[in-house]
Design a protein around this motif. Structure first.
Motif, PDB file in Angstrom:
ATOM      1  N   SER A 140      69.427  33.208  37.794  1.00  0.00           N
ATOM      2  CA  SER A 140      69.620  31.948  38.755  1.00  0.00           C
ATOM      3  C   SER A 140      69.720  32.102  40.030  1.00  0.00           C
ATOM      4  N   GLU A 141      70.480  33.220  40.143  1.00  0.00           N
ATOM      5  CA  GLU A 141      70.736  33.687  41.531  1.00  0.00           C
ATOM      6  C   GLU A 141      69.518  34.145  42.319  1.00  0.00           C
ATOM      7  N   ASP A 142      68.797  34.728  41.527  1.00  0.00           N
ATOM      8  CA  ASP A 142      67.524  35.171  42.187  1.00  0.00           C
ATOM      9  C   ASP A 142      66.614  33.999  42.686  1.00  0.00           C
ATOM     10  N   LEU A 143      66.622  33.111  41.777  1.00  0.00           N
ATOM     11  CA  LEU A 143      65.901  31.939  41.985  1.00  0.00           C
ATOM     12  C   LEU A 143      66.059  31.159  43.304  1.00  0.00           C
ATOM     13  N   ARG A 198      55.429  37.733  43.316  1.00  0.00           N
ATOM     14  CA  ARG A 198      56.292  38.389  42.763  1.00  0.00           C
ATOM     15  C   ARG A 198      57.700  37.565  42.935  1.00  0.00           C
ATOM     16  N   PHE A 199      58.317  37.782  41.661  1.00  0.00           N
ATOM     17  CA  PHE A 199      59.623  37.205  41.638  1.00  0.00           C
ATOM     18  C   PHE A 199      60.739  38.260  41.448  1.00  0.00           C
ATOM     19  N   PHE A 200      61.480  38.680  42.396  1.00  0.00           N
ATOM     20  CA  PHE A 200      62.293  40.070  42.322  1.00  0.00           C
ATOM     21  C   PHE A 200      63.695  39.481  41.416  1.00  0.00           C
ATOM     22  N   CYS A 201      63.967  40.315  40.381  1.00  0.00           N
ATOM     23  CA  CYS A 201      65.288  40.036  39.674  1.00  0.00           C
ATOM     24  C   CYS A 201      65.940  41.121  39.701  1.00  0.00           C
ATOM     25  N   LYS A 202      67.156  40.753  40.161  1.00  0.00           N
ATOM     26  CA  LYS A 202      68.443  42.203  40.377  1.00  0.00           C
ATOM     27  C   LYS A 202      68.662  42.682  39.127  1.00  0.00           C
ATOM     28  N   TYR A 203      68.459  41.985  38.152  1.00  0.00           N
ATOM     29  CA  TYR A 203      68.898  42.593  36.506  1.00  0.00           C
ATOM     30  C   TYR A 203      67.919  43.732  36.372  1.00  0.00           C
ATOM     31  N   LEU A 204      66.480  43.315  36.660  1.00  0.00           N
ATOM     32  CA  LEU A 204      65.498  44.272  36.471  1.00  0.00           C
ATOM     33  C   LEU A 204      65.390  45.413  37.357  1.00  0.00           C
ATOM     34  N   LYS A 205      65.998  45.243  38.428  1.00  0.00           N
ATOM     35  CA  LYS A 205      65.788  45.959  39.581  1.00  0.00           C
ATOM     36  C   LYS A 205      64.268  46.162  40.158  1.00  0.00           C
ATOM     37  N   SER A 216      58.943  42.801  38.489  1.00  0.00           N
ATOM     38  CA  SER A 216      58.264  42.650  37.028  1.00  0.00           C
ATOM     39  C   SER A 216      58.051  41.032  36.767  1.00  0.00           C
ATOM     40  N   LEU A 217      58.668  40.270  37.406  1.00  0.00           N
ATOM     41  CA  LEU A 217      58.523  38.696  37.134  1.00  0.00           C
ATOM     42  C   LEU A 217      57.455  38.271  38.088  1.00  0.00           C
ATOM     43  N   ARG A 218      56.797  37.260  37.546  1.00  0.00           N
ATOM     44  CA  ARG A 218      55.819  36.362  38.419  1.00  0.00           C
ATOM     45  C   ARG A 218      56.058  34.913  38.367  1.00  0.00           C
ATOM     46  N   ILE A 219      56.064  34.308  39.326  1.00  0.00           N
ATOM     47  CA  ILE A 219      56.382  33.058  39.443  1.00  0.00           C
ATOM     48  C   ILE A 219      55.318  32.199  40.178  1.00  0.00           C
ATOM     49  N   VAL A 220      54.800  31.181  39.578  1.00  0.00           N
ATOM     50  CA  VAL A 220      53.541  30.379  39.893  1.00  0.00           C
ATOM     51  C   VAL A 220      54.267  28.853  40.497  1.00  0.00           C
ATOM     52  N   TYR A 221      53.801  28.459  41.650  1.00  0.00           N
ATOM     53  CA  TYR A 221      54.181  27.188  41.832  1.00  0.00           C
ATOM     54  C   TYR A 221      53.212  26.289  42.753  1.00  0.00           C
ATOM     55  N   ALA A 222      53.477  25.102  43.039  1.00  0.00           N
ATOM     56  CA  ALA A 222      52.581  24.277  43.984  1.00  0.00           C
ATOM     57  C   ALA A 222      53.251  24.067  45.079  1.00  0.00           C
ATOM     58  N   TYR A 223      52.582  24.097  46.092  1.00  0.00           N
ATOM     59  CA  TYR A 223      53.209  23.528  47.410  1.00  0.00           C
ATOM     60  C   TYR A 223      52.128  22.352  48.109  1.00  0.00           C
ATOM     61  N   PHE A 224      53.082  21.427  48.407  1.00  0.00           N
ATOM     62  CA  PHE A 224      52.643  20.076  48.936  1.00  0.00           C
ATOM     63  C   PHE A 224      53.094  20.066  50.230  1.00  0.00           C
TER      64      PHE A 224
END
Length: 112
Positions: free
Chosen positions: A25-28, A61-68, A71-79
Motif C-alpha cells: 500500500s505504501e509502495d503504491l 517495474r513496481f518497487f516493493c520495500k518488502y521484496l527489496k 520483482s513486481l510489474r504494474i500495468v496501467y492506462a494513462y489518459f
C-alpha cells in the motif's frame, strides 16, 4: 492533478499480493507520486505497450520495500486529456513472465 482509478481485477490481485508483501500500500502511494510527475516514466523502468490517440498503456517495474527490489510489474492506462491513470494489472515476475495481453486487449476494446 492526476486522478487514479483501479480495475476490480487489479484490486483483487493487489489485495492478494498485499497479504504476502506488507509494504505494498505504501509502495503504491510512492509509485503514484512518481507517475504523477512523469506519467510515462523514464526509459529504464517503464515501457509503453500500446499507444493510441488519447491513451497509453504502460508497463513498469513496481518497487516493493518488502521484496527489496523490482520483482513486481504494474500495468496501467494513462489518459493525457483526462489526466487520469487507471491501474489494469499487478503481478509478481517470478510467477508470471509477461503481462496479460488478453486482459489489455479487452480493456482497450471497452475503453474505445
Amino acid at each position: 492533478m492526476i486522478r487514479f482509478d483501479e480495475l476490480p481485477i487489479f484490486q483483487r490481485e493487489f489485495k492478494k499480493l498485499k497479504k504476502r508483501y506488507r509494504s505494498l500500500s505504501e509502495d503504491l502511494t510512492e509509485f503514484q507520486k512518481v507517475i504523477s510527475v512523469s506519467p510515462l516514466g523514464n526509459k529504464k523502468h517503464f515501457s509503453i505497450i500500446r499507444k493510441m490517440d488519447d491513451l497509453y498503456v504502460v508497463k513498469a517495474r513496481f518497487f516493493c520495500k518488502y521484496l527489496k527490489g523490482s520483482s513486481l510489474r504494474i500495468v496501467y492506462a494513462y489518459f493525457p486529456k483526462d489526466k487520469k491513470i487507471q491501474f489494469i494489472e499487478v503481478y509478481f515476475k517470478g510467477n508470471k513472465e509477461n503481462e496479460d495481453a488478453e486482459r489489455i486487449r479487452k480493456y482497450l476494446k471497452n475503453s474505445i
